[in-house]
Design a protein around this motif. Structure first.
Motif: not given
Length: 415
Positions: A224-251
């Motif tokens: 269960n902890t390994l599942a949550m670690a993989a989930m947290t990797f994904a959520i952390g990546g999305l949370a930190q970089w989506i605003p920058s993605f929208l800023n750079r890719v969709h201007v």
């Protein structure tokens, strides 16, 4: 002096108060990512350096979690929660006075220390205020703070940062936490294991004496902890970089990008988190695998949708896909946290969450910001973000493996 009894109404009050604190937890955590574009320009930072700011928080958070977990099972959980709130609120406000990168990094590490204290004890407290058969729904209410608080962090960070600068954004979101410190400190602490039938005295003592070692012999807890670690990797990546993605890719500018992403996150997050708690309780009433099946299928459906979000040239299709990807990610929050409570003895719930916090962040969002930042510097941000759907697929696989062991481990936890 004898403590007054904890009534159902008081339990609801405690849940509301702890939910409010958890909202501030995620506002203060996510405001950093809303102002990434401003920090990049003002402090002349690479994406790798920006990612390390997120990692500084997570590293201190995960390293201190085991200590606070042990304290939470041997000392006052209420005092630990209140002290953590004060610590991270002051650290967030201090970032508003940071004059350089190193001070800002130290402040973010301080936020991690405070949130580790609160995060290890709060789920066990809430579980002890309510009965076991309602855990999925009750914890979903508590964890709805993740999407709502995150969205508010993006919204407040984007608006305040765009209009008044990133220093003001940190200062203004950090101070309100001090207002809730006294109400938290005055909470009546429920008896440990109060939300379920107490395990026998012998089994509880064995659980405490086994301590952290007992958790490493629990296959359901591990998978269960390994599942949550993989989930947290994904959520952390999305949370930190989506605003920058929208800023750079969709201007989109900082304010628009964060308002749009924050709005999508709050709606998808509330819908996903509450749906997961409700569906999880229903499936769990029919099978001990219920929570894990909900989560496993959620990850498998969400992964290709997340990939579509990054590959679509259309902003409308991109945001629609982000909505559904976040829905299926947040679907798992209540169920997977409830599994931790169900497969561990009440005497070591704080230690169980401490170990869980350590590993999900060590393998998840303590490293994903820096990894995605490095990949972005070399391959571009769009290609870097395509790593996150792969992490979601891995999380689903671990959920299905965990489901093979969960029934036996639940019986052992109940003594």
């Amino acid at each position: 002096m004898k403590q007054r009894p904890i009534t159902p109404a008081y339990s609801r009050y405690a849940l509301t108060l702890l939910l409010g604190v958890n909202l501030l937890n995620y506002i203060d955590r996510q405001v950093l990512f809303a102002v990434f574009p401003l920090l990049k320009v003002d402090l002349q930072l690479s994406d790798t350096a920006l990612g390390l700011l997120g990692s500084a928080f997570m590293i201190s958070y995960m390293i201190l979690a085991p200590l606070f977990g042990w304290l939470g099972d041997h000392w006052s959980r209420i005092r630990l929660a209140a002290g953590g709130l004060v610590m991270w609120s002051l650290a967030t406000a201090t970032a508003g006075f940071a004059g350089n990168y190193h001070i800002l990094m130290a402040a973010r590490a301080g936020v991690g220390i405070g949130e580790a204290s609160f995060g290890t004890v709060a789920p066990g407290l809430i579980a002890d205020y309510f009965s076991k058969d309602r855990r999925g729904r009750i914890l979903s209410w508590f964890y709805v703070a993740i999407p709502v608080g995150s969205a508010l962090g993006y919204l407040l960070g984007g608006v305040l940062g765009q209009r008044f600068g990133w220093h003001a954004a940190f200062l203004l979101v950090g101070l309100p936490g001090m207002l809730l410190a006294i109400p938290i400190l005055l909470l009546r602490e429920p008896p440990r294991g109060g939300g379920e039938k107490e395990a026998s005295g012998k089994s509880s003592k064995a659980a405490v004496s086994g301590g952290y070692g007992a958790l490493l012999k629990n296959p359901s807890f591990i998978y269960n902890t390994l599942a949550m670690a993989a989930m947290t990797f994904a959520i952390g990546g999305l949370a930190q970089w989506i605003p920058s993605f929208l800023n750079r890719v969709h201007v989109l500018d900082v304010e628009k990008a964060n308002i749009l992403f924050g709005g999508v996150t709050v709606i998808a997050g509330i819908a996903g988190t509450m749906s997961g708690g409700w569906l999880g309780d229903r499936w769990q009433s029919k099978s001990p695998k219920g929570y894990l099946l909900i989560s496993g299928f959620g990850f498998l459906i969400g992964a290709p949708v997340a990939a579509l979000a990054f590959l679509s040239p259309s902003l409308g299709l991109c945001m629609t896909a982000i909505f559904f990807a976040e829905f299926f990610l947040f679907l798992n929050t209540g169920p997977l946290n409830t599994v931790i409570l169900n497969v561990t003895n009440p005497a070591i719930h704080a230690m169980a969450f401490a170990v869980n916090i350590f590993f999900i962040h060590a393998l998840g969002d303590a490293i994903s910001p820096s990894i995605l930042g490095w990949l972005s510097d070399h391959w571009g941000l769009t290609n870097a973000l395509l790593v996150t759907p792969l992490a979601m697929l891995l999380a689903g696989l671990f959920c299905f493996i965990c489901s093979r062991y969960v029934a036996a481990d639940m019986q052992r936890a109940e003594g």
